[in-house]
Enzyme design. Structure first.
Site, mmCIF file in Angstrom:
data_model
loop_
_atom_site.group_PDB
_atom_site.id
_atom_site.type_symbol
_atom_site.label_atom_id
_atom_site.label_comp_id
_atom_site.label_asym_id
_atom_site.label_seq_id
_atom_site.Cartn_x
_atom_site.Cartn_y
_atom_site.Cartn_z
ATOM 1 N N GLU A 49 0.929 -1.197 0.067
ATOM 2 C CA GLU A 49 0.130 0.048 0.078
ATOM 3 C C GLU A 49 1.118 1.356 -0.126
ATOM 4 O O GLU A 49 1.858 1.186 0.865
ATOM 5 C CB GLU A 49 -0.903 -0.080 1.211
ATOM 6 C CG GLU A 49 -2.115 1.175 1.165
ATOM 7 C CD GLU A 49 -2.953 1.293 2.460
ATOM 8 O OE1 GLU A 49 -3.962 1.676 2.139
ATOM 9 O OE2 GLU A 49 -2.462 0.889 3.666
ATOM 10 N N ASP A 60 -4.408 11.027 8.669
ATOM 11 C CA ASP A 60 -3.354 10.351 9.168
ATOM 12 C C ASP A 60 -2.910 11.141 10.744
ATOM 13 O O ASP A 60 -2.990 12.006 10.875
ATOM 14 C CB ASP A 60 -1.948 10.403 8.257
ATOM 15 C CG ASP A 60 -2.489 9.601 7.096
ATOM 16 O OD1 ASP A 60 -2.405 8.515 7.311
ATOM 17 O OD2 ASP A 60 -2.330 10.011 5.890
#
Length: 280
Positions: A49, A60
Site C-alpha cells: 500500500e 493520518d
C-alpha cells in the site's frame, strides 16, 4: 485473475494471511523509497500500500503526517510518484500494488486521467481515505473504466448501509479499520472485538478483508488473522522505523543516515510481521 485474487488464493492454499506494509512514496527521496520498497518485498511483504504525499493528510496521525512532509520537502510530485510506481512494477511484476491517495489529487488531475495514469504506471487499486462510499459513484466509474480496483474503508462503527455499500463497491480487498480515528501506533489496535468487526462485514459478502489502523506488532497481525481477516496492513510502525534513520529539519530535505541499519531493521520487523500471518 487479478493480482489480488492470485495473492489471496496462493496464501489461502499455504494457510497464511497477507502482510501489507504501507510506505509513503518518495520518503525521503525517490531512490531511498525504491530501496525501502524493495527491502519490504524481499523481507516478505505480500502486497504494497503506497501513499502519495499530500499537504493536508486528515486521516493520518502525526507519524504518517510527517512522512508526507518529508517527501514533499524532498520535492515529491504526483508525476515523480507515478515514475516510482512504474519502476516498482517493472522490478516486481507480480506483487499487488495498492495506492492510498487523498481525494484532492484526482479532482485536480481529472478523474479519468488520474485513474488512467495510475493504471498505466502499474497500480492495481486505489483507496481515497477522505471519500466515503456514499460519495463514491464517480470514482468507482472512473476506476473501473481504467481497470483499477476501487477500495473503500469499512469503519469499525459503520452503519448497515455503509457496510453494505463498502462490500458492494470495493474490489480487490476491503479495508476494515480495527478502531475509529486516525492512523498510527500512537493508539494501538484493540484486539477485543476484532472478530465482531470482521464478521459484521462478511455478512454482506464482498472481497477479502484486510485490517488496518494501529497494527504495529506480530500479535496484532496474528489477532487479525485469528479474527477471520485475510490479512493486515501496517503503516505507522514502518514509517517510524524510516523516520528514526532520517536526518533533516523541515522545510529542508531529509537524508537517510544509515541505509544498512535501516535495511536491517525493516527486514527484521517485516519478517516478524509476515511470520505472524500463519493460520493456527
Amino acid at each position: 485473475m487479478s493480482r489480488y485474487t492470485d495473492m489471496f488464493t496462493r496464501l489461502d492454499e499455504a494457510g497464511e494471511g497477507a502482510f501489507v506494509p504501507f510506505i509513503m512514496l518518495n520518503d525521503p527521496s525517490p531512490e531511498d523509497s525504491f530501496q525501502i520498497i524493495s527491502t519490504a518485498i524481499e523481507a516478505g511483504a505480500d502486497a504494497l500500500e503506497l501513499g502519495v504525499p499530500f499537504s493536508d493528510p486528515v486521516a493520518d496521525g502525526p507519524t504518517v503526517a510527517e512522512s508526507h512532509l518529508r517527501a514533499l520537502d524532498g520535492g515529491s510530485t504526483v508525476d515523480s510518484c507515478l515514475a516510482l510506481i512504474a519502476r516498482v512494477r517493472e522490478a516486481y511484476p507480480e506483487i499487488p500494488i495498492g495506492m492510498l491517495i487523498y481525494g484532492n489529487v484526482p479532482f485536480t488531475r481529472g478523474l479519468d486521467k488520474f485513474y488512467r495514469e495510475f493504471a498505466e504506471a502499474g497500480a492495481d487499486s486505489i483507496l481515497l481515505p477522505d471519500v466515503p462510499v456514499r460519495e463514491g459513484a464517480p470514482f468507482i466509474q472512473a476506476a473501473e473504466g481504467a481497470g483499477i480496483d476501487p477500495i473503500f474503508i469499512a469503519p469499525a462503527q459503520a452503519s448497515e448501509t455503509t457496510l453494505e455499500g463498502v462490500s458492494a463497491a470495493s474490489k480487490g480487498y476491503i479495508y476494515a479499520i480495527s478502531r475509529d480515528g486516525v492512523t498510527g501506533t500512537e493508539r494501538e489496535s484493540s484486539t477485543t472485538g476484532l472478530t465482531d468487526v470482521v464478521d459484521n462485514i462478511k455478512r454482506f459478502g464482498g472481497a477479502p478483508i484486510l485490517l488496518g489502523f494501529g497494527i504495529s506488532s506480530p500479535k496484532h497481525v496474528a489477532d487479525a488473522i485469528a479474527a477471520g481477516a485475510a490479512g493486515a496492513i501496517t503503516g505507522s510502525a514502518i514509517t517510524k522505523i524510516i523516520a528514526s534513520h532520517c536526518e533533516g529539519e523541515h522545510p529542508n530535505p531529509s537524508t537517510i543516515t544509515d541505509p544498512e541499519g535501516l535495511r536491517k531493521e525493516l527486514t527484521e520487523f517485516i519478517s516478524a510481521m509476515k511470520a505472524a500471518t500463519k493460520k493456527q
